[in-house]
Design a protein around this motif. Sequence first.
Motif, short mmCIF file in Angstrom:
data_model
loop_
_atom_site.label_atom_id
_atom_site.label_comp_id
_atom_site.label_asym_id
_atom_site.label_seq_id
_atom_site.Cartn_x
_atom_site.Cartn_y
_atom_site.Cartn_z
N LYS A 81 0.81 -1.22 0.00
CA LYS A 81 0.00 0.00 0.00
C LYS A 81 0.85 1.28 0.00
CE LYS A 81 -4.08 1.08 2.68
NZ LYS A 81 -5.31 1.14 2.14
N TYR A 82 1.95 1.25 0.73
CA TYR A 82 2.76 2.47 0.89
C TYR A 82 4.22 2.19 0.53
CZ TYR A 82 -1.21 3.42 4.01
OH TYR A 82 -2.45 3.58 4.53
N ARG A 104 6.34 7.45 6.50
CA ARG A 104 5.80 7.58 7.86
C ARG A 104 4.31 7.81 7.73
NH1 ARG A 104 10.63 9.00 11.05
NH2 ARG A 104 9.55 10.01 12.76
N ILE A 105 3.54 6.81 8.16
CA ILE A 105 2.09 6.88 7.95
C ILE A 105 1.39 7.06 9.30
CG2 ILE A 105 0.12 5.67 6.89
CD1 ILE A 105 2.39 6.00 4.93
N GLU A 143 -4.64 6.87 9.34
CA GLU A 143 -4.82 6.54 7.91
C GLU A 143 -5.40 5.16 7.69
OE1 GLU A 143 -2.82 7.06 4.61
OE2 GLU A 143 -2.71 9.21 4.90
N PHE A 144 -5.01 4.20 8.54
CA PHE A 144 -5.58 2.87 8.25
C PHE A 144 -6.38 2.29 9.42
CE2 PHE A 144 -1.02 2.63 8.88
CZ PHE A 144 -0.85 1.68 9.88
N LEU A 195 7.65 2.81 8.07
CA LEU A 195 7.77 1.59 7.28
C LEU A 195 9.23 1.35 6.90
CD1 LEU A 195 4.60 1.77 5.04
CD2 LEU A 195 4.85 1.13 7.43
N SER A 196 10.03 1.10 7.92
CA SER A 196 11.44 0.79 7.70
C SER A 196 11.99 0.23 9.01
CB SER A 196 12.23 2.04 7.31
OG SER A 196 12.45 2.84 8.46
#
Length: 386
Positions: free
Chosen positions: A127-128, A133-134, A138-139, A186-187
Amino acid sequence: MMSWITEFEYVVVGGGLAGTIIAEHIARVLNKKVLIIERNLVLGGHCYDYVHESGIRVHKYGPHLFHTPFKEVWEYLSQFTEWDYYQHRVMGWIDGKYVPIPFNFNTLYALLPTEFARRLESKLLEKYDYGSRIPIKEFMDADDEDLRFLANFVYEKIFYGYTSKQWGRKPEEISADVLARVPIVLSRDDRYFNDQYQGVPKRGYTTMIRNIATHKNIFVLLNTHHKELIKLDNGRIYLDGQEFKGLLIYTGSIDDLFDYKFGHLPYRSLRFRWQVVHEKQFQPVAQVNFPLEYEYTRITEYKHIHPLDVPYTVVAYEFPEEYEYGKNLPFYPLFTEGGQEAYLKYQELAKKYKNLILLGRLAEYRYYDMDDTVKRSMEIFEEKIL
Ligand code: UDP
């Protein structure tokens, strides 16, 4: 009677980051004399730091880590300080272990079963982009059940308890902007900030701020409450008994400026419990957050920020509390509806004073980080003073 004070065309209330930077611009760019009125015995405001009796540098009002994406902000401050390399790391004490915060893939694998973590990782990366950085909001309502689970898991483990303690209110009562400050990263990057410019002033914030205020056109009155010299009445400002036609830049709390006419604005305050621990190191990183247990929100160990080779260490436990006038200090504006409404009334009133500028976290009632404050001071100077 004319006093030396009434000669100033520019007066700044507050000798913190915002106040000294605006004064420095007036002094240097306009080449005008400017008076800073500061109620403490020292400059620095909430950035104030000092060398603790242990020899370790500490930040009196909680950990201040400088980070910014703005080159102009970094370059501006670099005229007044050299920097020590420092990249902030925060861990949360969650389910009985230290895990990285913000929640990233390392946190994911540390807290959830490996198979499940793998599935979540690949769903997120479908998705990203890797490295983004989400914000969890958002989800939170995503179609995918796993992603919804993850958002709620992070909310419960990291956000809910910390936020309830920090603000003394249920997270639902706090503006969603605060929730937006808590992302999933996300890392495997464990750093708290990923800004291009990060560091701490080599000789501390107090010295940096003193350097900013060291200019032949800047005069500083310490240990002086602004009310001893300044009165506001019906659109006019009085300085030491005379009508003031110059420009007043006010960086304190706005309700205080107007004598609490519309009541006390809600701010959140903090109490610190300092402790010298006779161990070389107390915790793995400078800051450990406790979203789930205890009354304090976090413990800061300053040796990680300002290294010193001594066999002991200094830590500060941070207890949030309600701000009460005269009892403690305002630290954060409160992002509740009531807080914002009350602020707007003061802001309307301030507009009546054509030669008054409000600047900084307390006066503007905004959650400015240090770099925002620097940027804001530079912009206000360009837009309203130059
Ligand atoms: N926050 C959280 N859990 C954490 C860290 C932060 O819920 O482990 C939330 C909390 O509402 C907090 C806000 O994010 O007030 C901002 O955190 P930040 O670390 O930016 O706070 P500061 O250092 O400015 O106090």
